[in-house]
Design a protein around this motif. Structure first.
Motif, PDB file in Angstrom:
ATOM      1  N   ILE A 138       0.969  -1.095  -0.103  1.00  0.00           N
ATOM      2  CA  ILE A 138       0.004  -0.010  -0.133  1.00  0.00           C
ATOM      3  C   ILE A 138       0.809   1.140  -0.089  1.00  0.00           C
ATOM      4  O   ILE A 138       1.939   1.194   0.674  1.00  0.00           O
ATOM      5  CB  ILE A 138      -0.948  -0.070   1.238  1.00  0.00           C
ATOM      6  N   PRO A 139       0.765   2.227  -0.955  1.00  0.00           N
ATOM      7  CA  PRO A 139       1.506   3.397  -1.014  1.00  0.00           C
ATOM      8  C   PRO A 139       1.588   4.074   0.353  1.00  0.00           C
ATOM      9  O   PRO A 139       0.704   4.218   0.922  1.00  0.00           O
ATOM     10  CB  PRO A 139       1.252   4.127  -2.093  1.00  0.00           C
ATOM     11  N   ARG A 140       2.824   4.613   0.540  1.00  0.00           N
ATOM     12  CA  ARG A 140       2.646   5.582   1.656  1.00  0.00           C
ATOM     13  C   ARG A 140       2.007   6.925   1.069  1.00  0.00           C
ATOM     14  O   ARG A 140       1.914   7.316   0.084  1.00  0.00           O
ATOM     15  CB  ARG A 140       4.166   6.191   2.009  1.00  0.00           C
ATOM     16  N   THR A 173      -6.230   3.613  -0.808  1.00  0.00           N
ATOM     17  CA  THR A 173      -5.836   3.580   0.436  1.00  0.00           C
ATOM     18  C   THR A 173      -4.254   3.874   0.561  1.00  0.00           C
ATOM     19  O   THR A 173      -3.339   3.440  -0.241  1.00  0.00           O
ATOM     20  CB  THR A 173      -6.078   2.254   1.168  1.00  0.00           C
ATOM     21  N   CYS A 174      -3.916   4.608   1.628  1.00  0.00           N
ATOM     22  CA  CYS A 174      -2.499   4.914   1.544  1.00  0.00           C
ATOM     23  C   CYS A 174      -2.221   4.879   3.399  1.00  0.00           C
ATOM     24  O   CYS A 174      -2.888   4.660   4.241  1.00  0.00           O
ATOM     25  CB  CYS A 174      -2.081   6.245   1.199  1.00  0.00           C
ATOM     26  N   TYR A 175      -0.886   4.989   3.363  1.00  0.00           N
ATOM     27  CA  TYR A 175      -0.547   4.656   4.949  1.00  0.00           C
ATOM     28  C   TYR A 175       0.367   5.676   5.217  1.00  0.00           C
ATOM     29  O   TYR A 175       1.155   6.323   4.652  1.00  0.00           O
ATOM     30  CB  TYR A 175       0.300   3.298   5.064  1.00  0.00           C
ATOM     31  N   LEU A 176       0.221   6.001   6.658  1.00  0.00           N
ATOM     32  CA  LEU A 176       1.176   7.006   7.501  1.00  0.00           C
ATOM     33  C   LEU A 176       2.080   6.280   8.401  1.00  0.00           C
ATOM     34  O   LEU A 176       1.373   5.259   8.954  1.00  0.00           O
ATOM     35  CB  LEU A 176       0.172   8.032   8.047  1.00  0.00           C
ATOM     36  N   PHE A 177       3.234   6.531   8.702  1.00  0.00           N
ATOM     37  CA  PHE A 177       4.005   6.049   9.622  1.00  0.00           C
ATOM     38  C   PHE A 177       4.585   7.042  10.534  1.00  0.00           C
ATOM     39  O   PHE A 177       5.145   8.000   9.953  1.00  0.00           O
ATOM     40  CB  PHE A 177       4.970   5.286   9.060  1.00  0.00           C
ATOM     41  N   GLY A 178       4.660   6.937  11.731  1.00  0.00           N
ATOM     42  CA  GLY A 178       5.257   7.801  12.819  1.00  0.00           C
ATOM     43  C   GLY A 178       4.972   9.000  12.894  1.00  0.00           C
ATOM     44  O   GLY A 178       3.541   9.056  12.923  1.00  0.00           O
ATOM     45  N   ARG A 210       3.967   3.785  14.472  1.00  0.00           N
ATOM     46  CA  ARG A 210       3.209   2.332  13.786  1.00  0.00           C
ATOM     47  C   ARG A 210       2.748   2.922  12.342  1.00  0.00           C
ATOM     48  O   ARG A 210       2.330   4.202  12.003  1.00  0.00           O
ATOM     49  CB  ARG A 210       2.426   1.688  14.703  1.00  0.00           C
ATOM     50  N   THR A 211       2.387   2.070  11.650  1.00  0.00           N
ATOM     51  CA  THR A 211       1.615   2.420  10.370  1.00  0.00           C
ATOM     52  C   THR A 211      -0.014   2.379  10.605  1.00  0.00           C
ATOM     53  O   THR A 211      -0.499   1.815  11.319  1.00  0.00           O
ATOM     54  CB  THR A 211       1.678   0.990   9.488  1.00  0.00           C
ATOM     55  N   VAL A 212      -0.286   3.532  10.075  1.00  0.00           N
ATOM     56  CA  VAL A 212      -1.596   3.748  10.143  1.00  0.00           C
ATOM     57  C   VAL A 212      -2.524   3.786   8.777  1.00  0.00           C
ATOM     58  O   VAL A 212      -1.862   4.697   7.775  1.00  0.00           O
ATOM     59  CB  VAL A 212      -2.304   5.088  10.521  1.00  0.00           C
ATOM     60  N   ASP A 213      -3.282   3.005   8.206  1.00  0.00           N
ATOM     61  CA  ASP A 213      -3.696   2.882   6.937  1.00  0.00           C
ATOM     62  C   ASP A 213      -4.754   3.971   6.919  1.00  0.00           C
ATOM     63  O   ASP A 213      -5.713   3.805   7.772  1.00  0.00           O
ATOM     64  CB  ASP A 213      -4.265   1.503   6.707  1.00  0.00           C
ATOM     65  N   LEU A 214      -4.808   4.561   5.876  1.00  0.00           N
ATOM     66  CA  LEU A 214      -5.949   5.662   5.782  1.00  0.00           C
ATOM     67  C   LEU A 214      -6.685   5.080   4.414  1.00  0.00           C
ATOM     68  O   LEU A 214      -6.155   5.358   3.048  1.00  0.00           O
ATOM     69  CB  LEU A 214      -5.381   6.992   5.490  1.00  0.00           C
ATOM     70  N   ALA A 215      -7.839   4.601   4.574  1.00  0.00           N
ATOM     71  CA  ALA A 215      -8.788   4.367   3.559  1.00  0.00           C
ATOM     72  C   ALA A 215      -9.263   5.702   2.701  1.00  0.00           C
ATOM     73  O   ALA A 215      -9.070   6.965   3.792  1.00  0.00           O
ATOM     74  CB  ALA A 215      -9.896   3.547   3.810  1.00  0.00           C
TER      75      ALA A 215
END
Lengths: 230, 177
Positions: A138-140, A173-178, A210-215
Motif C-alpha cells: 500500500i503506498p505511503r 488507501t495509503c498509509y502513514l507512519f510515525g 506504527r503504520t496507520v492505513d488511511l482508506a
C-alpha cells in the motif's frame, strides 16, 4: 585549490551537523518503519524464482487456450448470420497483474514499479517483464494525497494541546507512519525553541511509531503539546 | 578491507532474500551520511528525515536491483539523492521555501560561521550542494561521486570547482575577513 578548502568545509559541516542537524534517534525511527512494513508483509518486491515464472506463464497459456477454445465453440454453436451477444464482456485473462492485490483505484500507487504488461501470446520472443511478488505495498501517503486541518485545541496543566487532522483525499488507501515533522513559529515566522520532540507528551500517550492505513476519505488525528511559558 | 567487502556482500545477499536483520545491518551505517546528504540538499531536517525514510524503504523494496559489484553505499546515496530531487518537486516544498531562513543568528562566533556556510551553500544548486558535501565531508572519490550524481567524472570535477568558486565569494569575504 580544492584541497585548501577541504578542512574549512569539513569543520563547518561537522559543526552544523553536530549542532543544528544532530537528529537524535534517526536510525531507530527509519529502521522501525522498515521493520513495520516487513512485519506486515508489505513492500517487499522480490523477483519471482524461475520455477514460479515458468508456472505463471504455463498458467497464462492454459487459461488463454481455454478462453480461445471457449470462444471457438461459442462461435460454432451460434446460428449462422445471427447476432452475437455483445453485452457480456469477454473475461480478461488472469495475467501477472491479477496476482497483485493493488487497491482498485484509478491512481496507480506511486511506489509500485511499472505494472507488468499483458501476457504475450509468445513468451519466448517477448522480454519477460520483471515479476513481482503478490505482497505489493500500500503506498505511503504523499503530501498531495492529504488534506491537513486544525482539530480541537485546549489548554490545561501548563500545556497547550492542539490536534491536527490528516484526511486521505485520494481514491486509494495509503498509509502513514510515525510522527509528522513540526515546527512552532512566532508571529514573525521565527522558529520557537526547543524544537518539538516526536513521541508522547502532555495529553497524548506515548505510542511507539506504527503504520496507520488511511482508506479513501478517512482521517487520522495527530496531537501536539507545548508547554506554556510561565 | 576484503573482510569488510565480503561481509557487505553477505549482508546484501541475505537482505535480498528478505532478511530484515541483514538489511538493517547493511543500511544502518549509511543512514547518518544519508541524512546529512539530504539535509544539505533540502536544508530542512524534517524533510531530510522523510527523504531518508522513503529512500530506505525503496532500498528495502528494490534491493534485488543492486547489481553485483556495485557499492551499496553509492547505490543507497543515489536513491537518497533521487528522493531529495523528487521531494523538491512537490508543491509542499514550495510552501516550505517561503518559511525558511528567517532565523538569522544574532550571536557571533561559530554560529555565524555555520550560518555563513549555510548561506553560501544555499547560493548553490541542490546538486552542487550535494557534490560539495560528498566530496569534502564524505571524502568520496570523484568516480563514486559521479555515479551518485549521474554525470561524468569531468562533469563532477567542474561542478565542484564552480561550486567552490561561488561559495568562496561568500565565505572568504565573510569569514576570513
Amino acid at each position: 585549490m580544492i584541497e585548501d578548502d577541504r578542512e574549512k568545509l569539513r569543520t563547518a559541516f561537522e559543526r552544523a551537523y553536530r549542532n543544528r542537524y544532530a537528529c537524535p534517534g534517526l536510525e531507530e525511527r527509519v529502521l522501525s518503519e522498515v521493520a513495520d512494513q516487513a512485519d506486515r508483509g508489505r513492500g517487499r518486491l522480490e523477483p519471482l524464482g524461475f520455477a514460479t515464472i515458468v508456472t505463471l506463464l504455463l498458467a497464462i497459456a492454459i487459461v488463454g487456450g481455454m478462453l480461445i477454445l471457449a470462444q471457438l465453440s461459442q462461435q460454432r454453436s451460434a446460428p449462422a448470420g445471427g447476432v452475437q451477444p455483445s453485452a457480456a464482456p469477454s473475461p480478461t485473462p488472469a495475467g501477472p497483474a491479477a496476482v497483485i492485490p493493488v487497491p482498485t483505484s484509478s491512481a496507480p500507487p506511486s511506489e509500485s514499479p511499472t505494472p507488468n504488461p499483458a501476457p504475450s501470446p509468445t513468451p519466448n520472443s517477448a522480454p519477460i517483464p520483471t515479476p513481482i511478488a503478490p505482497a505489493v505495498a500500500i503506498p505511503r501517503c504523499d503530501v498531495q494525497d492529504l488534506n491537513l486541518q486544525l482539530g480541537g485545541s485546549w489548554a490545561g496543566l501548563g500545556q497547550l494541546n492542539q490536534t491536527f487532522v490528516f484526511t486521505n483525499t485520494t481514491p486509494h488507501t495509503c498509509y502513514l507512519f510515525g510522527y509528522p515533522g513540526m515546527r512552532f513559529l512566532d508571529r514573525s515566522g521565527r522558529p520557537l525553541t526547543p524544537d518539538p520532540q516526536r513521541g508522547g507528551a502532555g495529553a497524548f500517550p506515548d505510542i511507539s511509531p506504527r503504520t496507520v492505513d488511511l482508506a479513501p476519505g478517512t482521517w487520522h488525528l495527530v496531537g501536539s503539546s507545548r508547554e506554556l511559558p510561565r | 578491507m576484503d573482510f569488510v567487502a565480503s561481509r557487505t556482500d553477505d549482508l546484501i545477499r541475505q537482505a535480498a532474500t528478505g532478511d530484515q536483520l541483514a538489511f538493517k545491518g547493511l543500511v544502518r551505517p549509511h543512514l547518518r551520511p544519508a541524512f546529512q546528504l539530504a539535509v544539505t540538499m533540502l536544508g530542512e531536517p524534517e524533510a531530510a528525515e522523510d527523504a531518508v525514510q522513503e529512500a530506505t524503504l525503496k532500498a528495502w523494496r528494490h534491493l534485488h536491483r543492486l547489481r553485483a559489484g556495485t557499492s551499496f553505499r553509492s547505490w543507497f546515496l543515489t536513491v537518497v539523492a533521487n528522493q531529495c530531487r523528487s521531494e523538491r518537486r512537490t508543491a509542499w516544498w514550495r510552501v516550505l521555501r517561503g518559511l525558511e531562513r528567517l532565523d538569522t543568528p544574532q550571536a557571533t562566533g561559530p554560529e555565524v560561521l555555520d550560518w555563513d556556510l549555510e548561506q553560501a551553500l544555499l547560493s548553490l544548486s541542490m546538486d552542487e550542494r550535494a557534490a560539495v558535501f560528498l566530496r569534502f565531508y564524505e571524502d568520496l572519490p570523484l568516480q563514486e561521486l559521479a555515479r551518485i550524481q549521474g554525470i561524468s567524472v569531468s562533469g563532477t570535477h567542474s561542478r565542484i570547482r564552480r561550486a567552490l568558486e561561488r561559495m568562496r565569494l561568500r565565505i572568504d569575504l565573510e569569514v576570513d575577513r
